[in-house]
Design a protein around this motif. Sequence first.
Motif, PDB file in Angstrom:
ATOM      1  N   GLY A 231       2.715   9.825  -9.232  1.00 22.49           N
ATOM      2  CA  GLY A 231       2.051   8.950  -9.742  1.00 22.49           C
ATOM      3  C   GLY A 231       0.700   9.766 -10.641  1.00 22.49           C
ATOM      4  O   GLY A 231       0.571   9.333 -11.923  1.00 22.49           O
ATOM      5  N   CYS A 232       0.497  10.703  -9.986  1.00 21.54           N
ATOM      6  CA  CYS A 232      -0.686  11.643 -10.816  1.00 21.54           C
ATOM      7  C   CYS A 232      -0.195  12.427 -12.048  1.00 21.54           C
ATOM      8  O   CYS A 232      -0.757  12.346 -12.757  1.00 21.54           O
ATOM      9  CB  CYS A 232      -1.350  12.724  -9.780  1.00 21.54           C
ATOM     10  SG  CYS A 232      -2.062  11.916  -8.348  1.00 21.54           S
ATOM     11  N   LEU A 233       1.090  12.957 -11.587  1.00 19.39           N
ATOM     12  CA  LEU A 233       2.028  13.500 -12.975  1.00 19.39           C
ATOM     13  C   LEU A 233       1.991  12.508 -14.175  1.00 19.39           C
ATOM     14  O   LEU A 233       1.373  12.924 -15.273  1.00 19.39           O
ATOM     15  CB  LEU A 233       3.183  14.117 -12.573  1.00 19.39           C
ATOM     16  CG  LEU A 233       3.950  14.683 -13.623  1.00 19.39           C
ATOM     17  CD1 LEU A 233       3.442  15.833 -14.105  1.00 19.39           C
ATOM     18  CD2 LEU A 233       5.219  14.721 -12.817  1.00 19.39           C
ATOM     19  N   ASN A 234       2.629  11.384 -14.017  1.00 20.92           N
ATOM     20  CA  ASN A 234       2.793  10.430 -15.122  1.00 20.92           C
ATOM     21  C   ASN A 234       1.616   9.866 -15.535  1.00 20.92           C
ATOM     22  O   ASN A 234       1.522   9.634 -16.750  1.00 20.92           O
ATOM     23  CB  ASN A 234       3.591   9.603 -14.435  1.00 20.92           C
ATOM     24  CG  ASN A 234       5.024   9.859 -14.343  1.00 20.92           C
ATOM     25  OD1 ASN A 234       5.783  10.027 -15.352  1.00 20.92           O
ATOM     26  ND2 ASN A 234       5.410  10.356 -13.449  1.00 20.92           N
ATOM     27  N   LEU A 235       0.326   9.764 -14.765  1.00 27.24           N
ATOM     28  CA  LEU A 235      -0.817   9.372 -15.374  1.00 27.24           C
ATOM     29  C   LEU A 235      -1.516  10.345 -16.153  1.00 27.24           C
ATOM     30  O   LEU A 235      -2.002  10.040 -17.086  1.00 27.24           O
ATOM     31  CB  LEU A 235      -1.690   8.961 -14.254  1.00 27.24           C
ATOM     32  CG  LEU A 235      -3.097   7.933 -14.411  1.00 27.24           C
ATOM     33  CD1 LEU A 235      -2.521   6.771 -15.002  1.00 27.24           C
ATOM     34  CD2 LEU A 235      -4.021   7.918 -13.236  1.00 27.24           C
TER      35      LEU A 235
ATOM     36  N   GLY B 296       0.757  -1.149   0.038  1.00 26.51           N
ATOM     37  CA  GLY B 296      -0.163  -0.065  -0.017  1.00 26.51           C
ATOM     38  C   GLY B 296       0.797   1.409   0.010  1.00 26.51           C
ATOM     39  O   GLY B 296       0.362   2.505   0.194  1.00 26.51           O
ATOM     40  N   ASN B 297       2.012   1.274  -0.107  1.00 24.98           N
ATOM     41  CA  ASN B 297       3.070   2.239  -0.331  1.00 24.98           C
ATOM     42  C   ASN B 297       2.832   3.054  -1.646  1.00 24.98           C
ATOM     43  O   ASN B 297       3.478   2.369  -2.567  1.00 24.98           O
ATOM     44  CB  ASN B 297       4.334   1.916   0.117  1.00 24.98           C
ATOM     45  CG  ASN B 297       5.347   3.135   0.333  1.00 24.98           C
ATOM     46  OD1 ASN B 297       5.760   3.690  -0.721  1.00 24.98           O
ATOM     47  ND2 ASN B 297       5.465   3.800   1.477  1.00 24.98           N
ATOM     48  N   ALA B 298       2.386   4.269  -1.743  1.00 25.81           N
ATOM     49  CA  ALA B 298       2.068   4.834  -3.105  1.00 25.81           C
ATOM     50  C   ALA B 298       3.287   4.936  -3.916  1.00 25.81           C
ATOM     51  O   ALA B 298       3.373   5.208  -5.033  1.00 25.81           O
ATOM     52  CB  ALA B 298       1.134   6.036  -2.903  1.00 25.81           C
ATOM     53  N   GLY B 299       4.468   5.710  -2.963  1.00 25.81           N
ATOM     54  CA  GLY B 299       5.560   5.948  -3.591  1.00 25.81           C
ATOM     55  C   GLY B 299       6.231   4.874  -4.198  1.00 25.81           C
ATOM     56  O   GLY B 299       6.981   4.844  -5.292  1.00 25.81           O
ATOM     57  N   GLY B 300       6.351   3.448  -3.679  1.00 23.04           N
ATOM     58  CA  GLY B 300       6.650   2.301  -4.311  1.00 23.04           C
ATOM     59  C   GLY B 300       5.998   1.905  -5.531  1.00 23.04           C
ATOM     60  O   GLY B 300       6.633   1.540  -6.506  1.00 23.04           O
ATOM     61  N   CYS B 301       4.674   2.272  -5.508  1.00 19.77           N
ATOM     62  CA  CYS B 301       4.117   1.911  -6.734  1.00 19.77           C
ATOM     63  C   CYS B 301       4.509   2.950  -7.838  1.00 19.77           C
ATOM     64  O   CYS B 301       4.889   2.744  -8.913  1.00 19.77           O
ATOM     65  CB  CYS B 301       2.559   2.302  -6.643  1.00 19.77           C
ATOM     66  SG  CYS B 301       1.699   1.059  -5.342  1.00 19.77           S
ATOM     67  N   ALA B 302       4.692   4.100  -7.698  1.00 18.07           N
ATOM     68  CA  ALA B 302       5.111   5.348  -8.323  1.00 18.07           C
ATOM     69  C   ALA B 302       6.472   5.159  -8.927  1.00 18.07           C
ATOM     70  O   ALA B 302       6.890   5.016 -10.184  1.00 18.07           O
ATOM     71  CB  ALA B 302       4.963   6.606  -7.834  1.00 18.07           C
ATOM     72  N   ASN B 303       7.486   4.772  -8.160  1.00 21.54           N
ATOM     73  CA  ASN B 303       8.694   4.194  -8.339  1.00 21.54           C
ATOM     74  C   ASN B 303       8.939   3.030  -9.344  1.00 21.54           C
ATOM     75  O   ASN B 303       9.689   3.085 -10.243  1.00 21.54           O
ATOM     76  CB  ASN B 303       9.728   4.298  -7.431  1.00 21.54           C
ATOM     77  CG  ASN B 303      10.261   5.797  -6.632  1.00 21.54           C
ATOM     78  OD1 ASN B 303       9.771   6.704  -7.355  1.00 21.54           O
ATOM     79  ND2 ASN B 303      10.536   5.712  -5.480  1.00 21.54           N
ATOM     80  N   LEU B 304       8.143   1.976  -8.977  1.00 25.98           N
ATOM     81  CA  LEU B 304       8.083   0.886 -10.047  1.00 25.98           C
ATOM     82  C   LEU B 304       7.439   1.227 -11.304  1.00 25.98           C
ATOM     83  O   LEU B 304       8.388   0.755 -12.255  1.00 25.98           O
ATOM     84  CB  LEU B 304       7.143  -0.063  -9.271  1.00 25.98           C
ATOM     85  CG  LEU B 304       7.163  -1.529  -9.838  1.00 25.98           C
ATOM     86  CD1 LEU B 304       8.757  -2.013 -10.060  1.00 25.98           C
ATOM     87  CD2 LEU B 304       6.419  -2.678  -9.208  1.00 25.98           C
ATOM     88  N   GLY B 305       6.561   1.862 -11.506  1.00 25.94           N
ATOM     89  CA  GLY B 305       6.118   2.649 -12.737  1.00 25.94           C
ATOM     90  C   GLY B 305       7.209   3.227 -13.489  1.00 25.94           C
ATOM     91  O   GLY B 305       7.235   3.009 -14.634  1.00 25.94           O
ATOM     92  N   LEU B 306       7.827   4.125 -12.924  1.00 23.86           N
ATOM     93  CA  LEU B 306       9.098   4.849 -13.450  1.00 23.86           C
ATOM     94  C   LEU B 306       9.936   3.943 -13.828  1.00 23.86           C
ATOM     95  O   LEU B 306      10.714   4.249 -15.058  1.00 23.86           O
ATOM     96  CB  LEU B 306       9.531   5.912 -12.615  1.00 23.86           C
ATOM     97  CG  LEU B 306       8.519   7.211 -12.295  1.00 23.86           C
ATOM     98  CD1 LEU B 306       9.211   7.782 -11.338  1.00 23.86           C
ATOM     99  CD2 LEU B 306       8.458   8.182 -13.478  1.00 23.86           C
ATOM    100  N   LEU B 307      10.358   2.887 -12.995  1.00 18.37           N
ATOM    101  CA  LEU B 307      11.140   2.135 -13.510  1.00 18.37           C
ATOM    102  C   LEU B 307      11.137   1.286 -14.603  1.00 18.37           C
ATOM    103  O   LEU B 307      11.941   1.072 -15.566  1.00 18.37           O
ATOM    104  CB  LEU B 307      11.759   1.089 -12.323  1.00 18.37           C
ATOM    105  CG  LEU B 307      13.108   0.303 -12.212  1.00 18.37           C
ATOM    106  CD1 LEU B 307      13.547   0.053 -10.879  1.00 18.37           C
ATOM    107  CD2 LEU B 307      12.791  -0.943 -12.981  1.00 18.37           C
TER     108      LEU B 307
END
Length: 368
Positions: free
Chosen positions: A195-199, A154-165
């Motif tokens: 996450g919001c920016l990249n989405l 549930g860590n949003a930053g982890g989701c965002a960083n995984l998406g960027l990677l």
Amino acid sequence: MNILLAMFLSISINSYADYFDTALKAYNKQQFVKAIEFYRKACYSGNAKGCCNLGVMHANGNGVKQNNVKAVKFYSLACDGGNATGCFNLGVKYDIGEGVQQDDTKAVKFYSLACDGGDAGGCANLGTKYNNGEGVQQDEFNAVKFYTLACDAGNAGGCANLGLLYSHSDDEAKQDKPTIFELFTKACDGENAIGCLNLGLMYDKGDWVEQDTLKAFELFTKACNSGSANGCLNLGIMHTKGKGVKPNNAKAVKFYSLACDGGNATGCFNLGVKYDIGEGVKQDDAKAVNFYSLACLGGDAIGCANLGNSYYDGEGVKQNKFKAYEFFKKACNGGYSGGCSNLEIMYSTDNIIKPKVKKLLRKAYYSK
């Protein structure tokens, strides 16, 4: 990737810790001096959560003079007592060098302990360390592993960083757009600005999803409101161009200002342009120079070129052709062809530079 920094107070209460219960109630009533007293009693009675919260209060200066050295002391006691949040906060202190000497290796150690103890932020920051090769050998496999653990917890930053990677990976197999879209969506739903920016960018460009400028505008707004300078920049651009909203240069100026204040060089450049041409604001050459300067300092090559123009023409600043050369050269070295063109024009026609110096400048230009 950005390191995820967070400090928060545990709201769990150990049944044996009356001191902790009293401290927590006092803290929630903002009775910080009393909270400090009872967290200290809880800590020295063996309550690791009490030690952690005592560290947070010292770090934030609640009820006591702000003191990061003491915060580190109590985070260490908390971590030694098995408190994962204490380990995480101790890792952050070593990561940024606050209250202790900066040490990536120790940061990795404490993020690992935090992650093993179930702290999702520890997993996310450990992923960043592996991704960047800080305090540990760079390892994309482990970066993915720990970002995934963080995201699944549930860590949003982890989701965002995984998406960027995934989105920046050289491995085409990892550039799975549906997965990236899902990760950025989860991150944004968790109030993560990246996450919001990249989405928003995916909707703006029609990247895998159907192009939807209204949705992009909504997501950029959410990103900007969450502190993303890039989100504010994109809002400014949309207001300038009338994408997803009616054109409004005054609002564009507002969002470029927020972007610039957030350290976004392009935001500073665009704001300089608005003042330069008097669009959305009263025309002001001096302010244009100020924002072109900030843009140039931030690495915006066109900002350097426009600053060179201002010095060359003496608009908003005292005319100084030597400084004009300086900024045209910086623009050229930064990859902006207009800066190179202006340099060549000055080398060929301007008599302000002594022949010997002009020859050296020309040689430097052609040796690029």
